[in-house]
Design a protein around this motif. Structure first.
Motif, mmCIF file in Angstrom:
data_model
loop_
_atom_site.group_PDB
_atom_site.id
_atom_site.type_symbol
_atom_site.label_atom_id
_atom_site.label_comp_id
_atom_site.label_asym_id
_atom_site.label_seq_id
_atom_site.Cartn_x
_atom_site.Cartn_y
_atom_site.Cartn_z
ATOM 1 N N GLY A 41 0.813 -1.214 0.000
ATOM 2 C CA GLY A 41 0.000 0.000 0.000
ATOM 3 C C GLY A 41 0.849 1.267 0.000
ATOM 4 O O GLY A 41 2.073 1.206 -0.082
ATOM 5 N N GLU A 47 -4.697 1.709 5.280
ATOM 6 C CA GLU A 47 -6.089 1.488 4.884
ATOM 7 C C GLU A 47 -6.194 0.133 4.201
ATOM 8 O O GLU A 47 -5.246 -0.342 3.576
ATOM 9 N N PRO A 50 -5.763 -1.149 0.194
ATOM 10 C CA PRO A 50 -4.990 0.052 -0.119
ATOM 11 C C PRO A 50 -5.514 0.727 -1.387
ATOM 12 O O PRO A 50 -5.995 0.054 -2.293
ATOM 13 N N SER A 51 -5.442 2.097 -1.410
ATOM 14 C CA SER A 51 -5.945 2.821 -2.586
ATOM 15 C C SER A 51 -4.969 2.738 -3.751
ATOM 16 O O SER A 51 -5.371 2.714 -4.910
ATOM 17 N N THR A 52 -3.677 2.716 -3.450
ATOM 18 C CA THR A 52 -2.667 2.554 -4.508
ATOM 19 C C THR A 52 -1.699 1.458 -4.093
ATOM 20 O O THR A 52 -1.527 1.192 -2.905
ATOM 21 N N TYR A 53 -1.084 0.833 -5.103
ATOM 22 C CA TYR A 53 -0.146 -0.248 -4.804
ATOM 23 C C TYR A 53 1.256 0.143 -5.245
ATOM 24 O O TYR A 53 1.428 0.723 -6.319
#
Lengths: 271, 274
Positions: A41, A47, A50-53
């Motif tokens: 993340g 979070e 995750p919103s981005t990797y």
């Protein structure tokens, strides 16, 4: 249960049983499953999902001294304490399972006692003791402390291994004139290899994951990885912990594969 | 002469172990015992002060309650899994054992970290509930009794499964066939054959899990709230914050005595089975 496959009642019970078991498996594996995606993340937020990797967390982990030094300390302590536990545990476990002698119960009972004594008691005591003899906070104190908690497992595993060996081979070797030490090195040890590998693996992981003893013994420049993690988790959780957790999880997967593999090769029980 | 050679070999095999026993394992216990009698006002003063303090009494109650609840919970969950594993074919069982061994090998710190993510105010469970209900749900699931029990149970289940599974596998399958030929329903077979014959594994598992949870330290510290701290945390508190070593030691001795009440029957039970 064997003959009642077609019975609808027992089929229903077995369905309920499997569903309940699946729920428990999910509960057991949920913590492990959560940490893996988190490790990839972003670096600024914890979070799920995750919103981005990215690999940023691993990059931070492998470039900052505040994580690398504890990893190095933990590896060093684990290697030395595993070696010490094997050196102390293997010959004595062999002798204990083959011979009766004065003081056997006392030595065995004392060495196995850390299995049941609450670790905090041993931790507090070893902290007093090592401070008194002046080695508190050193790497040596950590190695000796970890030796205390890993030795019982090594001894139990080696004793179980020795009990499966054919004693006649040992008698044979001694009749043919081998000295006890020669016999131990050339007849007993080669047969014990699977037990030795699993004992070494177990001791290494136990030491690498050990928290409580290290929490009492670690000095400011001998912080182990679990102590660093414990400190971080108690105050502010940094996302890097996710990357550390994923690495530790990979290590435990490896441990499982080794355990199950050895179990298959020797036909023994995992427990 | 033979005997003296034997003794020499024996000392070679045994002396490192004897040295560790006498030089590393025993002294810490002696130090704790000794320090516990070093209170300011007489040998027993630390014990008296501890036994009279409300903090200690509350912590003792919490410890006993949490240890009992988490042992029973882990027994129920562990029994379900052990039953399921016992019914599988050996090959499938080995594969499924992976699901027990992986959590068994997972670091307790990794689990605590994961549970703060799962149970937190903006964690997975609350997010799911918020999404499903459309209301701003913020169930307090961690840093309280719930989080502590979830973490403890998750940690203990694999430790219960192994002994219970061993005793379930030891049951002769002819008994099941006999019972079902005689007309017993599955529920009756479960209560009259499976449960009674698994008692050795259940007792062994329950005792060891209970003793282990009496000494819990990391999980209460990281997943419990201020009111859920257990005796180990109190020892650490007196040692690190208050710097009162006699009190820290006397709590340790009390914890050790408490654990021994259950360790001794456990040791006797094991010996009887061997």
């Amino acid at each position: 249960m064997v003959n009642s496959v077609l019975d609808p009642v027992s089929q229903r019970y077995s369905f309920i049983g499997s569903s309940l078991a699946t729920v428990v498996y999910v509960f057991l594996l949920a913590p492990v499953a959560v940490t893996i995606p988190m490790a990839f993340g972003p670096t600024n937020a914890l979070e799920f999902p995750p919103s981005t990797y990215s690999l940023d967390l691993f990059r931070i982990l492998f470039t900052s001294d505040s994580w690398l030094l504890p990893i190095y300390t933990s590896l060093k302590v684990a290697v030395f304490s595993t070696a010490a536990a094997l050196f102390v545990g293997v010959p004595s476990a062999y002798w204990i399972s083959r011979h009766e002698f004065l003081g056997k119960l006392f030595i065995l009972g004392t060495l196995l006692s850390p299995l049941v004594i609450p670790t905090i008691v041993s931790g507090l005591g070893i902290y007093f003791y090592f401070s008194y003899i002046g080695i508190g906070g050193t790497t040596l104190s950590l190695v000796l402390g970890h030796l205390m908690v890993t030795l019982p497992f090594v001894m139990l595993m080696i004793i179980a291994g020795v009990q499966k060996l054919d004693r006649n081979l040992e008698f044979g070797a001694e009749l043919m004139g081998a000295s006890p030490i020669h016999m131990f090195l050339t007849v007993v040890l080669p047969q014990l290899v699977p037990s030795l590998i699993s004992a070494a693996f177990f001791a290494f992981l136990l030491s690498f994951d050990e928290v409580i003893i290290s929490w009492f013994l670690a000095g400011s420049d001998t912080v182990t990885l679990p102590v660093k993690m414990y400190n971080d988790l108690s105050w502010e959780v940094s996302p890097v912990i996710a990357a550390v957790s994923a690495l530790l999880t990979a290590l435990s997967v490896l441990a499982c594969i080794v355990t199950i593999g050895l179990r298959k090769s020797t036909g023994e029980d995992v427990s | 002469m033979d005997r003296s050679i034997n003794l020499r070999v024996q000392s070679l095999f045994m002396s490192p172990a004897a040295l560790v026993a006498v030089g590393i394992v025993l002294p810490p216990l002696c130090y704790v015992l000794f320090t516990s009698f070093q209170g300011d006002a007489g040998p027993l003063s630390a014990y008296i002060a501890i036994l009279e303090s409300n903090l200690f009494r509350q912590t003792l109650t919490t410890t006993l309650v949490v240890a009992s609840l988490s042992s029973v919970l882990s027994l129920v969950l562990g029994y379900i899994v052990a039953l399921h594993l016992a019914k599988q074919s050996p090959n499938r069982r080995t594969a499924l054992m992976f699901l027990i061994l992986l959590p068994f090998w997972t670091s307790i710190l990794v689990k605590c970290f994961a549970f703060t993510i799962i149970l937190g105010r903006y964690g997975i469970i609350n997010n799911l509930l918020r999404w499903a209900s459309g209301i701003d749900v913020q169930l307090p699931l961690v840093l309280n009794r719930v989080g502590l029990l979830v973490g403890m149970t998750n940690f203990l289940v694999p430790l219960v499964v192994l002994p219970v599974l061993a005793s379930l596998l030891a049951i002769d399958s002819a008994l099941y066939r006999a019972a079902s030929v005689m007309g017993a329903k599955p529920a009756r077979i479960f209560w009259t054959v499976t449960v009674p014959l698994s008692v050795p594994g259940v007792v062994a598992g329950l005792l060891s899990v209970f003793v282990m949870s009496l000494g819990a330290f990391v999980i209460p510290a990281l997943l419990g709230g201020p009111k859920d701290q257990m005796l180990s945390n109190l020892v650490d508190f007196y040692n690190r914050e208050v710097l009162d070593w006699p009190k820290a030691s006397s709590i340790s001795v009390i914890l050790l005595i408490l654990a021994s009440i259950f360790i001794v029957p456990m040791a006797l039970w094991r010996r009887r089975r061997i």
